[in-house]
Scaffold this motif. Structure first.
Motif, PDB file in Angstrom:
ATOM      1  N   VAL A 274       0.841  -1.203   0.000  1.00 31.04           N
ATOM      2  CA  VAL A 274       0.000   0.000   0.000  1.00 31.04           C
ATOM      3  C   VAL A 274       0.875   1.251   0.000  1.00 31.04           C
ATOM      4  O   VAL A 274       0.564   2.239  -0.677  1.00 31.04           O
ATOM      5  N   ALA A 275       1.982   1.232   0.752  1.00 29.23           N
ATOM      6  CA  ALA A 275       2.876   2.396   0.800  1.00 29.23           C
ATOM      7  C   ALA A 275       3.469   2.673  -0.581  1.00 29.23           C
ATOM      8  O   ALA A 275       3.542   3.832  -1.019  1.00 29.23           O
ATOM      9  N   ARG A 276       3.915   1.630  -1.275  1.00 26.95           N
ATOM     10  CA  ARG A 276       4.476   1.821  -2.616  1.00 26.95           C
ATOM     11  C   ARG A 276       3.405   2.339  -3.586  1.00 26.95           C
ATOM     12  O   ARG A 276       3.696   3.181  -4.454  1.00 26.95           O
ATOM     13  N   ALA A 277       2.179   1.847  -3.431  1.00 25.49           N
ATOM     14  CA  ALA A 277       1.098   2.301  -4.301  1.00 25.49           C
ATOM     15  C   ALA A 277       0.816   3.778  -4.096  1.00 25.49           C
ATOM     16  O   ALA A 277       0.648   4.536  -5.071  1.00 25.49           O
ATOM     17  N   LYS A 278       0.760   4.214  -2.862  1.00 27.80           N
ATOM     18  CA  LYS A 278       0.496   5.635  -2.573  1.00 27.80           C
ATOM     19  C   LYS A 278       1.645   6.510  -3.061  1.00 27.80           C
ATOM     20  O   LYS A 278       1.426   7.627  -3.551  1.00 27.80           O
TER      21      LYS A 278
END
Length: 360
Positions: A274-278
């Motif tokens: 999720v962090a990489r996606a954001k």
């Protein structure tokens, strides 16, 4: 055998033969009526009497004639049944106001699917025809159920949207169908026409299961006639966190074969995924779908290698700005949209660049 048949035939009592009353044809204007020949006894003469050879002479012959006539009648009735069966349950088309038709809660088309080149071609085809040649299917809503609509779409969302944007009536078939029948009809119709994307299909199956339309994935697969593994892959994509889906240029770009690697990363490192996606979404770097996948899987170096297209960043609004592109070597290229770099702006840009790099 023949003696038994003859014995049974002798028991058949046929009604007495009656000569139908003669109907004289109307005489022509200049023709006198003709009199029928009469026998000395007052009845019709032999010339006008029915031909005795036309009647069966034996009981078996009478039965054969009777059975032949019955067989022909039965055959004709069966043929009529077959013809009528083709029209069983058919409902005539009606021209409806597309503004009075609402999308179904099972609707499966993403907004991007109603704005692509294929949709524009469909819209142009409907405009040239003056109507949608292939009808949509709707079901009537209960009176007062929705003040803004009279019908709910079963299938044909793209054709309905095209007619709505063109401001013309939409040709529709009105069906009496329940939620499960609506869902299955919509799913079959989409597969017969423009297939849904992997993500759209997954969202459709997810809604059906979450709303209790089917008790299990297996029952859903049996109802719509698709492989259980396809249901599983579709659902895996549909259950990805919103941030992951939003990192892609469009949800329609997500592919079935990416379900397994994304699901594995989601189970192993959900916070990191999720962090990489954001981070990808916040960077506003224009990556293609495969590059986004590589970055989400923690393969950032692979996302910008020589085999993929360069990363790009949009500066300003489309058509009114420029695109800054980087290739795998780190070389940067600035491309201006047509008409943006006027002679005045070009001169100012050259002066600024000369000042930055110390050129004369």
């Amino acid at each position: 055998m023949s003696k038994k048949l003859a014995a049974k035939a002798s028991l058949i009592q046929l009604p007495p033969f009656r000569t139908p009353p003669a109907v004289a044809a109307a005489p022509a204007v200049d023709e006198q009526p003709r009199e029928l020949p009469v026998s000395p006894t007052g009845g019709p003469s032999a010339a006008s009497a029915p031909n005795p050879e036309a009647r069966p002479k034996t009981a078996p012959g009478s039965m054969a004639v009777f059975m032949a006539s019955q067989s022909a009648a039965v055959k004709e009735a069966e043929e009529l049944k077959l013809k009528l069966r083709a029209f069983e349950g058919a409902v005539p088309m009606k021209a409806l106001d597309p503004r009075r038709i609402r999308a179904s809660r099972w609707a499966n088309r993403h907004a991007n699917a109603l704005a692509d080149k294929a949709f524009e071609e469909l819209k142009a085809d409907i405009a040239s025809s003056g109507t949608n040649v292939q009808p949509v299917c709707v079901r009537a809503l209960a009176v007062g159920a929705d003040p803004s609509a009279d019908y709910e779409l079963v299938f044909g969302h793209r054709r309905h949207r095209a007619c709505l944007e063109l401001g013309i009536p939409v040709q529709a078939i009105i069906a009496d169908i329940d939620d499960k029948g609506l869902f299955e009809a919509m799913e079959r119709e989409n597969r017969a026409r423009k297939n849904l994307s992997a993500w759209e299909q997954g969202m459709m199956y997810r809604r059906a299961l979450d709303n209790g339309l089917y008790p299990s994935q297996r029952k859903l697969a049996e109802a719509v006639g698709v492989d259980l593994s396809l249901i599983s892959k579709s659902l895996a994509l549909a259950r990805l966190p919103d941030a992951v889906v939003e990192a892609f240029p469009s949800p329609l770009d997500v592919q079935f074969r990416w379900a397994q690697p994304l699901s594995e990363v989601l189970q192993r490192d959900p916070e990191g995924l999720v962090a990489r996606a954001k981070e990808l979404k916040a960077s506003k770097v224009a990556l293609n779908a495969k590059q986004v996948l590589d970055a989400l899987l923690g393969q950032a170096d692979k996302a910008l290698n020589r085999s993929t297209s360069p990363a790009e960043r949009r500066l300003g609004r489309a058509g009114q700005g420029a695109v800054l592109a980087a290739d795998a070597t780190g070389r940067m290229t600035l491309r201006f949209d047509p008409g943006v770099l006027t002679p005045t702006r070009e001169a100012a840009l050259i002066d600024w660049l000369n000042a930055q790099f110390g050129a004369d």
